[in-house]
Scaffold this active site. Structure first.
Site, PDB file in Angstrom:
ATOM      1  N   GLU A 135       0.848  -1.189   0.000  1.00 19.31           N
ATOM      2  CA  GLU A 135       0.000   0.000   0.000  1.00 19.31           C
ATOM      3  C   GLU A 135       0.885   1.241   0.000  1.00 19.31           C
ATOM      4  OE1 GLU A 135      -3.220   2.453   2.794  1.00 19.31           O
ATOM      5  OE2 GLU A 135      -2.407   0.532   3.481  1.00 19.31           O
ATOM      6  N   ASP A 168      -5.560   3.033  -1.332  1.00 21.73           N
ATOM      7  CA  ASP A 168      -6.232   3.955  -0.423  1.00 21.73           C
ATOM      8  C   ASP A 168      -6.433   5.276  -1.163  1.00 21.73           C
ATOM      9  OD1 ASP A 168      -6.733   5.964   1.594  1.00 21.73           O
ATOM     10  OD2 ASP A 168      -6.103   4.490   3.081  1.00 21.73           O
ATOM     11  N   GLN A 194      -9.494   1.370  -0.144  1.00 22.02           N
ATOM     12  CA  GLN A 194      -9.809   2.008   1.132  1.00 22.02           C
ATOM     13  C   GLN A 194     -10.188   3.459   0.875  1.00 22.02           C
ATOM     14  OE1 GLN A 194      -6.136   1.257   3.259  1.00 22.02           O
ATOM     15  NE2 GLN A 194      -6.958  -0.584   4.217  1.00 22.02           N
ATOM     16  N   GLU A 230     -11.662   3.165   5.951  1.00 21.97           N
ATOM     17  CA  GLU A 230     -10.525   3.530   6.800  1.00 21.97           C
ATOM     18  C   GLU A 230     -10.544   5.041   7.047  1.00 21.97           C
ATOM     19  OE1 GLU A 230      -5.720   2.862   7.317  1.00 21.97           O
ATOM     20  OE2 GLU A 230      -6.718   2.095   5.541  1.00 21.97           O
TER      21      GLU A 230
END
Length: 249
Positions: A135, A168, A194, A230
């Protein structure tokens, strides 16, 4: 229909950790994620998840105090020990995706160390039927985190075909100002998404990101995976879920 899972490191913090599992299920979630399960016995967590019919989407290999150790020279044995522990938890928790966090480091050899450790993890996880994930985490959110650049991620994904990307969109927006463009660029290697709004890192609708367009892009592509919430709720967690209800109406 897009699928959203709770992130128990960010949401339901009104409760002790094990109670967050029950709270997530009561709020309508069918899956959860959390970075570190190691504070609890794996069988205890598995029992709680099964009791509330929740799947675990992904978790991280042991990360230490440096938010990961994969890029830290001199931590190779600790890294491999952590992988063995992660495999044990992954099998107990029926979760095949494990995030390999690079760690916070300014070491000159970080790139070589990370590449070597990831090569080991890829081979080891393949033998265990697991998939390693990476990530990109923005330097604004985590200063000196090694994997803080999408160009680095691209190099890793080019080298290792079996590595998946946690995308993300909050970090993508912080780093590039164009989360939609990052999604288009990396969609084919993205296995988990996310979200959090930017700025603020709260729920969608509290910042300036165009989640209607982002969700539409995922739906148009037939995205089969989960979308992890998140974000830090701007108030009580359950109250922060109204945006999901609006998507369903």
């Amino acid at each position: 229909m897009l699928k959203f899972n709770a992130h128990l490191g960010f949401q339901f913090n009104e409760w002790p950790f094990l109670q967050r599992i029950e709270a997530a299920a009561a709020a309508g979630f069918r899956a959860v994620e959390f970075p570190s399960p190691y504070e609890f016995d794996a069988s205890l967590l598995a029992d709680h998840l099964a009791l509330h019919s929740l799947s675990l989407i992904q978790f991280a290999a042991p990360a230490g105090v440096t938010k990961g150790i994969a890029a830290l020279q001199g931590k190779e044995e600790e890294f491999r020990d952590g992988l063995r522990q992660a495999v044990s938890y992954a099998k107990a928790l029926a979760c095949s995706d494990v995030h390999i966090m690079s760690g916070v480091t300014t070491q000159d050899e970080a790139a070589l160390t990370f590449g070597s450790n990831l090569e080991y993890a890829v081979k080891y996880f393949e033998d265990q039927g697991l998939r390693p994930l990476i990530e990109v985490i923005s330097a604004q959110a985590m200063p000196d985190y090694y994997m803080s650049d999408f160009n680095k991620a691209h190099q890793v994904l080019e080298r290792f075909a079996s590595v998946g990307l946690i995308l993300d969109l909050y970090h993508a927006q912080l780093l590039t100002g164009d989360a939609a463009g990052v999604l288009a660029r990396f969609y084919d290697r993205t296995v988990h998404v996310q979200i959090a709004d930017c700025p603020g890192r709260h729920e969608p609708g509290t910042g300036s990101m165009d989640f209607a367009a982002l969700f539409a892009a995922l739906e148009q592509r037939g995205y089969p995976g989960w979308i992890g919430c998140e974000y830090r709720p701007s108030g009580a967690t359950v109250a922060s879920l109204d945006w999901i209800k609006q998507l369903s109406t």
